[in-house]
Write a protein that holds these residues in place. Structure first.
Motif, PDB file in Angstrom:
ATOM      1  N   SER A 220       0.864  -1.147   0.075  1.00  0.00           N
ATOM      2  CA  SER A 220      -0.223   0.045   0.076  1.00  0.00           C
ATOM      3  C   SER A 220       0.965   1.181   0.101  1.00  0.00           C
ATOM      4  O   SER A 220       2.181   1.287   0.339  1.00  0.00           O
ATOM      5  CB  SER A 220      -0.833  -0.062   1.239  1.00  0.00           C
ATOM      6  OG  SER A 220      -0.051   0.029   2.363  1.00  0.00           O
ATOM      7  N   TYR A 249     -10.534   4.395  -7.512  1.00  0.00           N
ATOM      8  CA  TYR A 249      -9.605   4.944  -8.389  1.00  0.00           C
ATOM      9  C   TYR A 249     -10.105   6.148  -9.422  1.00  0.00           C
ATOM     10  O   TYR A 249      -9.643   7.066  -9.581  1.00  0.00           O
ATOM     11  CB  TYR A 249      -8.701   3.930  -9.121  1.00  0.00           C
ATOM     12  CG  TYR A 249      -7.772   3.159  -8.270  1.00  0.00           C
ATOM     13  CD1 TYR A 249      -6.797   3.555  -7.506  1.00  0.00           C
ATOM     14  CD2 TYR A 249      -8.046   1.540  -8.205  1.00  0.00           C
ATOM     15  CE1 TYR A 249      -6.105   2.721  -6.646  1.00  0.00           C
ATOM     16  CE2 TYR A 249      -7.447   0.760  -7.601  1.00  0.00           C
ATOM     17  CZ  TYR A 249      -6.196   1.223  -6.553  1.00  0.00           C
ATOM     18  OH  TYR A 249      -5.641   0.595  -6.017  1.00  0.00           O
ATOM     19  N   PRO A 277      -3.735  -0.207  -2.977  1.00  0.00           N
ATOM     20  CA  PRO A 277      -4.593   0.807  -2.277  1.00  0.00           C
ATOM     21  C   PRO A 277      -3.629   1.951  -1.824  1.00  0.00           C
ATOM     22  O   PRO A 277      -2.557   2.055  -1.610  1.00  0.00           O
ATOM     23  CB  PRO A 277      -5.139  -0.032  -1.248  1.00  0.00           C
ATOM     24  CG  PRO A 277      -4.127  -1.092  -1.053  1.00  0.00           C
ATOM     25  CD  PRO A 277      -3.596  -1.412  -2.399  1.00  0.00           C
ATOM     26  N   HIS A 294      -9.220   2.733  -3.877  1.00  0.00           N
ATOM     27  CA  HIS A 294      -8.993   1.342  -4.267  1.00  0.00           C
ATOM     28  C   HIS A 294     -10.066   1.352  -5.526  1.00  0.00           C
ATOM     29  O   HIS A 294     -11.083   1.933  -5.526  1.00  0.00           O
ATOM     30  CB  HIS A 294      -8.963   0.234  -3.189  1.00  0.00           C
ATOM     31  CG  HIS A 294     -10.165   0.378  -2.382  1.00  0.00           C
ATOM     32  ND1 HIS A 294     -10.992  -0.790  -2.046  1.00  0.00           N
ATOM     33  CD2 HIS A 294     -11.058   1.201  -2.078  1.00  0.00           C
ATOM     34  CE1 HIS A 294     -12.261  -0.808  -1.139  1.00  0.00           C
ATOM     35  NE2 HIS A 294     -12.208   0.653  -1.448  1.00  0.00           N
TER      36      HIS A 294
END
Length: 424
Positions: A220, A249, A277, A294
């Motif tokens: 991440s 996104y 993410p 995400h």
């Protein structure tokens, strides 16, 4: 995915000694070996370096600016380190390197190249100071020059990443270090194949974090801000803002495209492509959840307001009594592309083309010189662009009330209005 995590801290999180101590507390509570920590320049250092550049170009004395820059960093170090610390000669050496860069000739033609060789020192200073401080507190970390990792072309101020070479550099240089200690790395900067420093676009440290995360196949990325997460408007400009717990996104990418300053526009794409993410959290309240960006099917219908200052409206009028056609548009876009100018709004009529761009030093002058033989050109500077995504009539009415509107545009989901700022 690897076990690597990427944290990015912006200038506000390292603006003074207390901020750096707070940052170290955040890291102490999240100790991991395979942690990449990307750091922006301290406070308003980049603005100060830009002011130094302009003073040099205008043949004005900038020695006082250098003194302010050095004192600012040294004073922070005095609060963090004892007087015998090795950080003081490190900072002095970096300032000396900067001064040597400024001895070279600066012209309008080499301004972008010169900019990158000078402005990179903000991130070099902040990352060195942070790494030394963490080590002094028993949090052993390594410093890595981002220019040895992020390979770019020579498109100065807007450098494009050489992804394959950057992946190789990560594998050969970063991965072995990360298996032993966390790594501190300056954001925003890279290097050409000939060894010149480059920058990835203003506020580009977010993008640096995304590039490294993508190349390392990280778990991440977390961007630490002075806001609780991604909000539907800037809380410094609007009251009653709403925080998003999560965003897709695509939604986040759209907001950054329109100018939302919470994330750099290039950040989303490499993370979305890799399925990594992105978390946006507050360094003031690190235990709060923040926003997760995400892949999600959850739709967002909440109106989002984005403000961009220092906008320029440029109008091109066809001079040969013909109507606007594809050739005119192509000629203008080619000039914009060559000058690395992004269009924020584009509008055509029968005989004219109007566009809104960010103010950049010398760029408007060059654009006019390039196109003045083909068009009659007029422009207005110092304007403000307001964008409402998921607009509603009541919000539009409220936004434009009392404003001198220069241009407006509306689609199914987005309303944009360019106006003269109301003087306080």
């Amino acid at each position: 995915m690897s076990k690597t995590f990427v944290f990015k801290f912006g200038g506000a999180s390292v603006k003074d000694a207390d901020s750096i101590k707070n940052l170290s507390e955040i890291l102490f509570n999240r100790l991991r070996n395979q942690l990449v920590i990307v750091i922006s320049a301290m406070g308003k250092t980049t603005n100060l370096l830009e002011e130094i550049l302009l003073n040099k170009y205008r043949h004005k004395d900038f020695s006082s600016n250098i003194t302010i820059l050095k004192s600012y960093h040294i004073d922070i170090c005095k609060e963090l380190f004892d007087e015998n610390s090795s950080i003081f000669p490190i900072v002095s050496n970096l300032i000396t390197q900067l001064e040597k860069q400024l001895e070279r000739e600066l012209t309008k033609e080499n301004y972008d190249y010169f900019y990158d060789q000078v402005v990179c020192y903000g991130e070099l200073l902040s990352s060195k100071i942070l790494q030394e401080y963490l080590c002094s507190q028993g949090y052993i970390s390594l410093w890595q020059d981002a220019r040895e990792i992020i390979a770019t072309d020579d498109n100065y101020r807007f450098a494009k990443v050489n992804w394959e070479e950057t992946k190789t550099n990560c594998r050969q240089q970063l991965v072995p270090k990360l298996q032993k200690f966390p790594v501190i790395i300056p954001g925003f900067i890279g290097r050409t194949s000939t060894g010149n420093s480059t920058t990835l676009g203003r506020e580009g440290s977010d993008f640096s974090a995304a590039v490294l995360a993508s190349c390392l196949n990280a778990q991440s990325v977390t961007i630490w801000k002075d806001v609780p997460g991604v909000l539907n408007a800037d809380p410094k400009r609007f009251s009653d803002t709403i925080k998003f717990d999560e965003l897709d996104y695509h939604e986040a990418a759209e907001l950054t495209y329109y100018g939302a300053s919470v994330i750099h526009p290039k950040t989303i794409k490499p993370l979305a492509n890799a399925g990594i993410p992105l978390f946006v959290k507050s360094f003031l309240k690190p235990e709060e959840e923040g926003t997760k960006i995400h892949h999600t099917d959850k739709n967002n219908n909440i109106p989002c307001i984005v403000v961009k200052d220092e906008q320029v409206l440029v109008s091109f009028k066809v001079t040969d009594f013909t109507f606007v056609n594809e050739g005119h548009i192509q000629e203008i876009y080619q000039a914009l592309n060559d000058l690395k100018l992004k269009v924020n709004v584009f509008q055509t009529s029968a005989i004219s083309i109007s566009l809104v761009i960010d103010r950049q030093e010398f760029k408007l002058e060059k654009l006019i010189q390039r196109l003045q033989d083909s068009f009659q050109i007029r422009y207005n500077e110092g304007l403000q662009l307001l964008t409402i995504k998921n607009h509603q009539p009541a919000i539009i009415e409220q936004i434009i009330q009392g404003k001198e509107v220069m241009l407006e545009q509306i689609t199914r989901t987005t309303f944009q209005v360019l106006h003269k700022p109301v003087l306080a």
